[in-house]
Enzyme design. Structure first.
Site, mmCIF file in Angstrom:
data_model
loop_
_atom_site.group_PDB
_atom_site.id
_atom_site.type_symbol
_atom_site.label_atom_id
_atom_site.label_comp_id
_atom_site.label_asym_id
_atom_site.label_seq_id
_atom_site.Cartn_x
_atom_site.Cartn_y
_atom_site.Cartn_z
ATOM 1 N N TYR A 203 6.522 3.473 -7.389
ATOM 2 C CA TYR A 203 6.991 2.087 -7.310
ATOM 3 C C TYR A 203 7.306 1.715 -5.859
ATOM 4 O O TYR A 203 6.907 0.646 -5.370
ATOM 5 C CB TYR A 203 8.216 1.895 -8.191
ATOM 6 C CG TYR A 203 8.795 0.511 -8.153
ATOM 7 C CD1 TYR A 203 8.180 -0.537 -8.843
ATOM 8 C CD2 TYR A 203 9.959 0.240 -7.444
ATOM 9 C CE1 TYR A 203 8.710 -1.819 -8.804
ATOM 10 C CE2 TYR A 203 10.493 -1.036 -7.406
ATOM 11 C CZ TYR A 203 9.862 -2.062 -8.093
ATOM 12 O OH TYR A 203 10.394 -3.331 -8.053
ATOM 13 N N LYS B 64 5.446 -1.174 -3.587
ATOM 14 C CA LYS B 64 6.161 -2.319 -3.028
ATOM 15 C C LYS B 64 6.088 -2.339 -1.499
ATOM 16 O O LYS B 64 6.072 -3.412 -0.886
ATOM 17 C CB LYS B 64 7.609 -2.317 -3.507
ATOM 18 C CG LYS B 64 7.753 -2.646 -4.989
ATOM 19 C CD LYS B 64 7.153 -3.999 -5.345
ATOM 20 C CE LYS B 64 7.409 -4.390 -6.782
ATOM 21 N NZ LYS B 64 6.809 -5.706 -7.122
#
Length: 256
Positions: A158, A162
């Site tokens: 994640y 990002k």
């Protein structure tokens, strides 16, 4: 140039906004606020998400999987036709997979996280850019995360995705001006995100939101309404000279 005082800190009335992932917690709050401002909105999301959380009256919808190029190209073209063009694009898709140390996630899990959080943004941006360039005030706002700047343990996929969203946002701003591209980077937001999001099978929430709140100077996590105002500002004429920036929204928990 339009006076910023004429429109406040939001997009002008009747501007045309495509919200990808608009059926999630932040998306629903954003769509509600934008509709009250008289903005024309099309929500793009997975078919199951649209069925489970249909937008309000007057909000148009297109269904597609934002990780599939053919679906994105067709869906964005349909959205542009429904709206009569696109002035603003907001990219909200994203989810965190299971918590695991680097090396513990399988390759398929890693690829899934990068597809849902980064590939989706690239595909929707690519499809929307020709329409945004026809607007006199084309603007993109991408959903990044504080984890793209300061990763937390056990969220490597994640965090990497990002960080990629942040870099992609800056590249878009650099290469496609006068279309503006910026990102918001929230800390923890109280939504269904922690159980897999609205478009995925629910999972157990192991993130301790109460413990997290104690690390935030303002003493609480964020709620969807905290993120909506900054998104609308970045889409607005008031942010007409803001380009390639990352706006961190975390109550002071991260000050890069």
């Amino acid at each position: 140039m339009t006076s910023v005082f004429e429109n406040g800190f939001a997009p002008i009335k009747d501007s045309r906004l495509l919200v990808v992932g608009g059926c999630g917690g932040i998306g629903r709050e954003l769509v509600t606020a934008a509709a009250k401002l008289g903005i024309s909105i099309c929500v793009a999301d997975l078919p199951a998400s649209i069925k489970a959380n249909p937008p309000g009256d007057g909000v148009k919808t297109v269904a597609f999987d934002a990780t599939v190029p053919e679906q994105v190209a067709e869906g964005v073209a349909n959205a542009a036709q429904l709206l009569g063009g696109i002035d603003g694009l907001v990219n909200l898709p994203g989810f965190a997979n299971r918590e695991a140390l680097v090396g513990e996630l399988g390759a398929d899990e890693w690829d899934e996280a990068l597809a849902g959080n980064l590939r989706s943004v690239y595909l929707t941006t690519t499809a929307a850019l020709p329409h945004l360039k026809q607007s006199s005030a084309g603007a993109i706002v991408n959903m990044a995360s504080g984890q793209g700047t300061r990763p937390l343990p056990r969220f490597s996929a994640y965090s990497a995705a990002k960080a990629g969203v942040i870099s992609l946002t800056k590249s878009t701003a650099l290469e496609h001006a006068p279309v503006r591209a910026n990102a918001v980077a929230p800390g923890a937001v109280v939504t269904a995100f922690f159980t897999g999001g609205t478009g995925r099978e629910a999972k157990e929430n192991t993130f301790n939101i109460e413990a997290y709140a104690k690390t935030v100077p303002l003493g609480r996590p964020a709620y969807p309404a905290d993120i909506v105002g900054p998104i609308l500002f970045l889409l607005s004429p008031s942010a007409g000279f803001v380009n390639g920036q990352v706006l961190h929204i975390n109550g002071g928990g991260l000050m890069p």
